[in-house]
Scaffold this motif. Structure first.
Motif, PDB file in Angstrom:
ATOM      1  N   GLY A 157       0.991  -1.488  -0.054  1.00 19.49           N
ATOM      2  CA  GLY A 157       0.057   0.276  -0.373  1.00 19.49           C
ATOM      3  C   GLY A 157       0.711   1.019   0.029  1.00 19.49           C
ATOM      4  N   ASN A 208      -8.447  -1.863  -1.513  1.00 20.33           N
ATOM      5  CA  ASN A 208      -6.698  -2.102  -1.174  1.00 20.33           C
ATOM      6  C   ASN A 208      -5.730  -1.834   0.226  1.00 20.33           C
ATOM      7  OD1 ASN A 208      -6.578   0.530  -1.828  1.00 20.33           O
ATOM      8  ND2 ASN A 208      -6.877   0.448  -3.992  1.00 20.33           N
ATOM      9  N   ASN A 210      -3.828   1.344  -0.017  1.00 14.15           N
ATOM     10  CA  ASN A 210      -3.727   2.230  -0.264  1.00 14.15           C
ATOM     11  C   ASN A 210      -4.575   3.419   0.052  1.00 14.15           C
ATOM     12  OD1 ASN A 210      -1.610   1.475  -2.979  1.00 14.15           O
ATOM     13  ND2 ASN A 210      -3.649   1.847  -4.185  1.00 14.15           N
TER      14      ASN A 210
END
Ligand code: KG4
Ligand code: ZN
Length: 333
Positions: A157, A208, A210
């Motif tokens: 990430g 995800n 991120n």
């Protein structure tokens, strides 16, 4: 025989020199911050940063040698951050490092500054069991590593726009606080209620790891425009804002720990100096039965000791560079 490394970090606006014995004995770790030199410009001026690094680097090396009670002849390798940051600033450190390595006829070891942040925890604890989820929350980068061993990690990430530290510093600036804004906001976060205002928790639900904090910064701009009458009571506003940052960092990190079945979490980088962040991570780690590692504040913010520590592992693994070591403004991976 004891192995001694001298490390240099000039990636941004701090000049830092460290001397490390073995992998974790800090003999010197000196950092000169330039915050005051850039204050009147409202941000770091790259050319000014280079000039300042050039001015202070030699005396700082001499001071570090004095503090460590060693001479140049006792050093076994030179470590230096060659990425990421301001090119002109990195060049000063790398040029000095190359000159020292060449004249002393010892290895030169280039280090990625962001990859070095988690090594503040290796300095603090001696060792951290692998695998580990390593969160780096620095001024310019927010990164989540899945680390299986030294030099064997995957970045799972990263910040897709503003890093958490950048967002905190920009919001602090909106309220008239000078760089670095983190410590002031942390004080508010400890003192004031954090659930009075509801700021967005960006990309929390995305599938995800991120991070995206520029929306949060925009939300604060909008809040300021529509709530001008409340702005003189900045405590609860900034406390609620910081809670959003901590919630996002915490949820993503523990989500990764759960999904990847990793029971060790290391946090590092300037924001890891935040008491509020540490408290929240500690509570969650207890709940989840996860082992949490974070360095003392002096090793959270930029320092050359963490750079030299990573280099000590590279030295042992024969991962040495030569005088062609390049410099990079951006992360190369
Ligand atoms: O790791 P660092 O020194 O520099 C970079 O590698 O970029 O991180 C600097 C960031 C800044 O955003 C600063 O406001 C924040 O760390 N910071 C803190 C504290 N000390 C520094 N944030 C919250 N609480 C602190 N005590
Ligand atoms: Zn840093």
């Amino acid at each position: 025989m004891r192995t001694i490394g001298l490390g240099i970090d000039t990636t941004f606006d701090d000049t830092s020199i460290a001397i490390l014995e073995g992998k974790s004995k800090i003999l010197a770790n000196l950092t000169l911050s330039q915050y005051k030199d850039h204050e009147e410009f409202g941000g770091v001026v790259p050319e000014r940063a280079s000039r300042k690094h050039m001015e202070v680097i030699t005396p700082l090396i001499e001071e570090a040698l004095k503090q460590a009670e060693i001479g140049f002849q006792d050093i076994n390798y030179i470590a230096v951050s060659n990425q990421p940051g301001l090119l002109g600033a990195i060049l000063i450190g790398v040029t000095v490092a190359k000159t020292l390595a060449y004249s002393l006829k010892i290895p030169l070891i280039g280090v990625n500054h962001v990859e070095a942040h988690p090594y503040a925890n290796f300095l603090t604890y001696g060792h951290i069991p692998f695998p580990a989820i390593q969160l780096v929350v620095a001024g310019g980068h927010t990164l989540l590593f899945h680390t299986k061993n030294h030099f064997d990690y995957e970045i799972i990430g990263r910040s897709v726009d503003d890093a958490a530290g950048e967002c905190v510093d920009k919001v602090a600036k909106m309220f008239g606080h000078p760089m670095p804004g983190g410590p002031v906001i942390d004080q508010y976060a400890l003192k004031f209620q954090s659930d009075i205002y509801d700021f967005p928790r960006p990309v929390l639900n995305a599938n995800n790891y991120n991070f995206s904090f520029s929306g949060l910064k925009t939300a604060m701009l909008r809040f300021r425009e529509t709530n001008s009458e409340k702005l003189n009571e900045e405590g609860p506003i900034l406390s609620s804002f910081f809670q959003s940052i901590v919630d996002v960092l915490l949820l993503k990190t523990f989500k990764a720990s759960k999904a990847l079945k990793v029971k060790n979490i290391s946090v590092s980088g300037g924001l890891a100096a935040s008491k509020k962040l540490r408290q929240s991570f500690e509570e969650k780690a207890k709940e989840e039965n996860v082992q949490l590692y974070y360095p003392p504040p002096k090793l959270c913010t930029d320092n050359a000791a963490m750079v030299t520590c990573l280099a000590a592992y590279k030295f042992e693994a024969n991962q040495w560079d030569d005088l062609n070591l390049e410099v990079f403004a951006n992360l190369t991976q």
